[in-house]
Design a protein around this motif. Structure first.
Motif, PDB file in Angstrom:
ATOM      1  N   ILE A   1      45.113   5.433  84.205  1.00  0.00           N
ATOM      2  CA  ILE A   1      43.796   5.509  83.572  1.00  0.00           C
ATOM      3  C   ILE A   1      43.429   4.154  82.976  1.00  0.00           C
ATOM      4  O   ILE A   1      42.261   3.738  83.031  1.00  0.00           O
ATOM      5  CB  ILE A   1      43.780   6.621  82.504  1.00  0.00           C
ATOM      6  CG1 ILE A   1      44.043   7.978  83.167  1.00  0.00           C
ATOM      7  CG2 ILE A   1      42.458   6.640  81.750  1.00  0.00           C
ATOM      8  CD1 ILE A   1      44.188   9.131  82.194  1.00  0.00           C
ATOM      9  N   LEU A   2      44.405   3.449  82.424  1.00  0.00           N
ATOM     10  CA  LEU A   2      44.152   2.103  81.923  1.00  0.00           C
ATOM     11  C   LEU A   2      43.622   1.209  83.044  1.00  0.00           C
ATOM     12  O   LEU A   2      42.600   0.530  82.879  1.00  0.00           O
ATOM     13  CB  LEU A   2      45.431   1.503  81.344  1.00  0.00           C
ATOM     14  CG  LEU A   2      45.361   0.014  80.977  1.00  0.00           C
ATOM     15  CD1 LEU A   2      44.365  -0.220  79.851  1.00  0.00           C
ATOM     16  CD2 LEU A   2      46.742  -0.510  80.600  1.00  0.00           C
ATOM     17  N   THR A   3      44.307   1.201  84.165  1.00  0.00           N
ATOM     18  CA  THR A   3      43.897   0.349  85.284  1.00  0.00           C
ATOM     19  C   THR A   3      42.487   0.685  85.736  1.00  0.00           C
ATOM     20  O   THR A   3      41.648  -0.206  85.951  1.00  0.00           O
ATOM     21  CB  THR A   3      44.881   0.509  86.458  1.00  0.00           C
ATOM     22  OG1 THR A   3      46.187   0.121  86.033  1.00  0.00           O
ATOM     23  CG2 THR A   3      44.461  -0.349  87.637  1.00  0.00           C
ATOM     24  N   ALA A   4      42.203   1.980  85.882  1.00  0.00           N
ATOM     25  CA  ALA A   4      40.870   2.397  86.316  1.00  0.00           C
ATOM     26  C   ALA A   4      39.806   2.000  85.296  1.00  0.00           C
ATOM     27  O   ALA A   4      38.712   1.543  85.663  1.00  0.00           O
ATOM     28  CB  ALA A   4      40.846   3.911  86.538  1.00  0.00           C
ATOM     29  N   SER A   5      40.119   2.161  84.018  1.00  0.00           N
ATOM     30  CA  SER A   5      39.130   1.842  82.988  1.00  0.00           C
ATOM     31  C   SER A   5      38.840   0.343  82.937  1.00  0.00           C
ATOM     32  O   SER A   5      37.682  -0.060  82.769  1.00  0.00           O
ATOM     33  CB  SER A   5      39.603   2.341  81.618  1.00  0.00           C
ATOM     34  OG  SER A   5      40.750   1.652  81.163  1.00  0.00           O
ATOM     35  N   LEU A   6      39.860  -0.477  83.098  1.00  0.00           N
ATOM     36  CA  LEU A   6      39.629  -1.923  83.099  1.00  0.00           C
ATOM     37  C   LEU A   6      38.725  -2.322  84.255  1.00  0.00           C
ATOM     38  O   LEU A   6      37.825  -3.162  84.102  1.00  0.00           O
ATOM     39  CB  LEU A   6      40.963  -2.669  83.182  1.00  0.00           C
ATOM     40  CG  LEU A   6      41.906  -2.535  81.984  1.00  0.00           C
ATOM     41  CD1 LEU A   6      43.215  -3.273  82.254  1.00  0.00           C
ATOM     42  CD2 LEU A   6      41.259  -3.057  80.707  1.00  0.00           C
ATOM     43  N   ASP A   7      38.951  -1.728  85.402  1.00  0.00           N
ATOM     44  CA  ASP A   7      38.105  -2.020  86.564  1.00  0.00           C
ATOM     45  C   ASP A   7      36.661  -1.581  86.325  1.00  0.00           C
ATOM     46  O   ASP A   7      35.711  -2.329  86.597  1.00  0.00           O
ATOM     47  CB  ASP A   7      38.655  -1.318  87.806  1.00  0.00           C
ATOM     48  CG  ASP A   7      39.951  -1.927  88.310  1.00  0.00           C
ATOM     49  OD1 ASP A   7      40.258  -3.069  87.913  1.00  0.00           O
ATOM     50  OD2 ASP A   7      40.660  -1.250  89.082  1.00  0.00           O
ATOM     51  N   GLN A   8      36.506  -0.368  85.816  1.00  0.00           N
ATOM     52  CA  GLN A   8      35.159   0.167  85.632  1.00  0.00           C
ATOM     53  C   GLN A   8      34.429  -0.514  84.469  1.00  0.00           C
ATOM     54  O   GLN A   8      33.216  -0.769  84.563  1.00  0.00           O
ATOM     55  CB  GLN A   8      35.222   1.681  85.407  1.00  0.00           C
ATOM     56  CG  GLN A   8      35.774   2.476  86.578  1.00  0.00           C
ATOM     57  CD  GLN A   8      34.903   2.395  87.820  1.00  0.00           C
ATOM     58  OE1 GLN A   8      33.714   2.091  87.747  1.00  0.00           O
ATOM     59  NE2 GLN A   8      35.488   2.656  88.985  1.00  0.00           N
ATOM     60  N   PHE A   9      35.133  -0.836  83.401  1.00  0.00           N
ATOM     61  CA  PHE A   9      34.498  -1.561  82.295  1.00  0.00           C
ATOM     62  C   PHE A   9      34.026  -2.935  82.760  1.00  0.00           C
ATOM     63  O   PHE A   9      32.951  -3.404  82.369  1.00  0.00           O
ATOM     64  CB  PHE A   9      35.465  -1.713  81.122  1.00  0.00           C
ATOM     65  CG  PHE A   9      35.822  -0.423  80.420  1.00  0.00           C
ATOM     66  CD1 PHE A   9      34.992   0.688  80.487  1.00  0.00           C
ATOM     67  CD2 PHE A   9      37.000  -0.332  79.681  1.00  0.00           C
ATOM     68  CE1 PHE A   9      35.325   1.874  79.835  1.00  0.00           C
ATOM     69  CE2 PHE A   9      37.338   0.846  79.027  1.00  0.00           C
ATOM     70  CZ  PHE A   9      36.508   1.951  79.108  1.00  0.00           C
ATOM     71  N   THR A  10      34.838  -3.591  83.576  1.00  0.00           N
ATOM     72  CA  THR A  10      34.448  -4.899  84.099  1.00  0.00           C
ATOM     73  C   THR A  10      33.194  -4.770  84.967  1.00  0.00           C
ATOM     74  O   THR A  10      32.263  -5.576  84.853  1.00  0.00           O
ATOM     75  CB  THR A  10      35.595  -5.517  84.916  1.00  0.00           C
ATOM     76  OG1 THR A  10      36.730  -5.703  84.073  1.00  0.00           O
ATOM     77  CG2 THR A  10      35.186  -6.866  85.506  1.00  0.00           C
ATOM     78  N   GLY A  11      33.171  -3.735  85.808  1.00  0.00           N
ATOM     79  CA  GLY A  11      31.985  -3.500  86.621  1.00  0.00           C
ATOM     80  C   GLY A  11      30.758  -3.225  85.776  1.00  0.00           C
ATOM     81  O   GLY A  11      29.654  -3.722  86.061  1.00  0.00           O
ATOM     82  N   PHE A  12      30.933  -2.458  84.718  1.00  0.00           N
ATOM     83  CA  PHE A  12      29.818  -2.135  83.824  1.00  0.00           C
ATOM     84  C   PHE A  12      29.283  -3.386  83.129  1.00  0.00           C
ATOM     85  O   PHE A  12      28.071  -3.546  82.970  1.00  0.00           O
ATOM     86  CB  PHE A  12      30.291  -1.111  82.789  1.00  0.00           C
ATOM     87  CG  PHE A  12      29.265  -0.721  81.769  1.00  0.00           C
ATOM     88  CD1 PHE A  12      28.167   0.051  82.131  1.00  0.00           C
ATOM     89  CD2 PHE A  12      29.392  -1.108  80.447  1.00  0.00           C
ATOM     90  CE1 PHE A  12      27.219   0.424  81.188  1.00  0.00           C
ATOM     91  CE2 PHE A  12      28.453  -0.743  79.498  1.00  0.00           C
ATOM     92  CZ  PHE A  12      27.360   0.021  79.873  1.00  0.00           C
ATOM     93  N   MET A  13      30.177  -4.287  82.739  1.00  0.00           N
ATOM     94  CA  MET A  13      29.734  -5.498  82.047  1.00  0.00           C
ATOM     95  C   MET A  13      29.056  -6.491  82.983  1.00  0.00           C
ATOM     96  O   MET A  13      28.107  -7.166  82.598  1.00  0.00           O
ATOM     97  CB  MET A  13      30.931  -6.172  81.362  1.00  0.00           C
ATOM     98  CG  MET A  13      31.400  -5.466  80.102  1.00  0.00           C
ATOM     99  SD  MET A  13      32.706  -6.387  79.272  1.00  0.00           S
ATOM    100  CE  MET A  13      34.122  -5.971  80.283  1.00  0.00           C
TER     101      MET A  13
END
Length: 416
Positions: A380-392
């Motif tokens: 979940i950490l890995t997925a969240s880092l990817d998605q947060f980066t995409g969101f930013m």
């Protein structure tokens, strides 16, 4: 994990093959010598600190430092399959530590922790971070509270004072934007993409944040969407630096391009590397609650473990050093060198800034929680880092990004 408690430059990538053959930055790593093989992904000056341990316990560190996180983790895991595993290495608490414990790769430190807690050298809540199935593993190099660093020069120039509420911090941000200064540092990618989600989620509802770490809250929950929309609104107002910038946060503050940086108390030494002085050039303040009705103010906590490999030929020496690192003498020396806030209440912080905030955080109105990087299960950490980066980098409707994390979360929790 949440708790209260009574007290609160880049490294050089060396050849892994050399370390596996028994060599390191400091020299030989003989099992019977007073030179301890130490593998790290941190940028701290361990060579200088080694001089302190040499004087105190006649053990020095032979340090191999990795600048790349993936290369570091790959090397450490590879070393476990040899008879050259390190006597001491840095790691993470939470799920990453649990993985090593499950495979029997790290040495227990329960006896060391029992003694340290009984002596008042460390809080019980810190021991909880190092506990897996009732036993302790590794010991802390540092235990750091997350604070907001601010540029005193910029604040003085525009007649600003350190805010004590979220509303005040947003007003400060508006003034900075009006004067061409970016209020906050914001980075994408691994490992820092989680920072602002952590601040906004915990500052809105700490139970909401905790529920995301346990699977009790879905990522598509309306409250999580609201948190993301606060983040989006702040970005649209020009509050954040470019998440893809390759310019280090401390350099941006030195050049007065950014006024505030949220980080752990370990970051003080990084600011020193660019010539910014505590109390003169920068100060710190507690990060306020987004939600003023939340009864306590949450403070993210992170800790940097030093672990000993179970099969290391230097196991005894590594455990001896790990125990010494928790002492008041070692923590005072570490604070003097790195400028951070020592976790041992019998040690003394080296700066007035951290002496003051350490006293403030002792108040029960502050509640401590484990930062996202350790609190989240690894997938979940890995997925969240990817998605947060995409969101930013591509800001807009947060729903698709949250759905991406939820898909991974569903798969993870279904098997656990």
């Amino acid at each position: 994990m949440r708790s209260t408690r009574s007290a609160a430059a880049a490294a050089v990538l060396l050849l892994g093959a050399a370390a596996l053959s028994g060599c390191s930055a400091g020299g030989s790593s003989g099992a019977d010598s007073g030179e301890l093989t130490f593998i790290t992904d941190k940028t701290w000056d361990f060579d200088a600190f080694s001089e302190e341990s040499k004087k105190d316990i006649d053990v020095s560190l032979a340090t191999t430092a990795y600048a790349d996180q993936e290369a570091f983790q790959a090397f450490v895991k590879q070393s476990f399959r040899t008879n050259k595993s390190p006597g001491l290495f840095t790691w993470h608490t939470g799920g990453q530590l649990e993985e090593l414990v499950a495979e029997g790769l790290v040495s227990p430190t329960t006896d060391i922790w029992t003694k340290a807690v009984e002596n008042g050298d460390v809080a019980e809540s810190v021991r909880d971070l190092y506990t897996v199935d009732g036993e302790q593993y590794c010991t802390p190099i540092s235990v750091d509270d997350w604070v907001m660093y601010y540029d005193k020069r910029t604040f003085e120039e525009y007649g600003l004072t350190a805010p004590t509420t979220w509303e005040e911090m947003m007003a400060v941000s508006d003034t900075l934007v009006d004067n061409g200064v970016t209020p906050f540092w914001n980075a994408g990618g691994n490992p820092w993409a989680f920072v602002w989600f952590q601040i906004l989620a915990a500052g809105t509802d700490l139970d909401l944040y905790t529920g995301l770490t346990t699977g009790e809250v879905d990522w598509t929950d309306p409250e999580v969407v609201d948190v993301m929309n606060i983040w989006l609104d702040m970005k649209e107002k020009g509050y954040f630096t470019d998440p893809g910038s390759k310019v280090a946060a401390e350099t941006q503050m030195k050049d007065q391009e950014v006024a505030m940086i949220p980080f752990g108390t370990w970051y003080a030494s990084t600011l020193t590397t660019v010539g910014l002085e505590s109390g003169t050039d920068w100060g710190v303040f507690p990060i306020p609650n987004v939600n003023p009705d939340q009864e306590t103010t949450p403070v993210a906590i992170e800790t940097a473990p030093a672990c000993t490999a179970e099969n290391s030929p230097q196991k005894d020496l590594g455990l001896e050093y790990a125990e010494w690192w928790m002492s008041s003498e070692a923590q005072t020396a570490w604070s003097n060198q790195e400028g951070n806030l020592p976790y041992n209440p019998n040690a003394e912080a080296s700066t007035e800034e951290f002496q003051a905030i350490g006293a403030e955080f002792a108040d029960p109105s502050y509640e401590f929680y484990l930062r996202w990087y350790e609190a989240a299960p690894a997938p979940i950490l890995t997925a969240s880092l990817d998605q947060f980066t995409g969101f930013m980098t591509n800001p807009g409707d947060p729903t698709p990004y949250l759905e991406g994390i939820q898909q991974v979360a569903d798969e993870y929790w279904a098997g656990n």
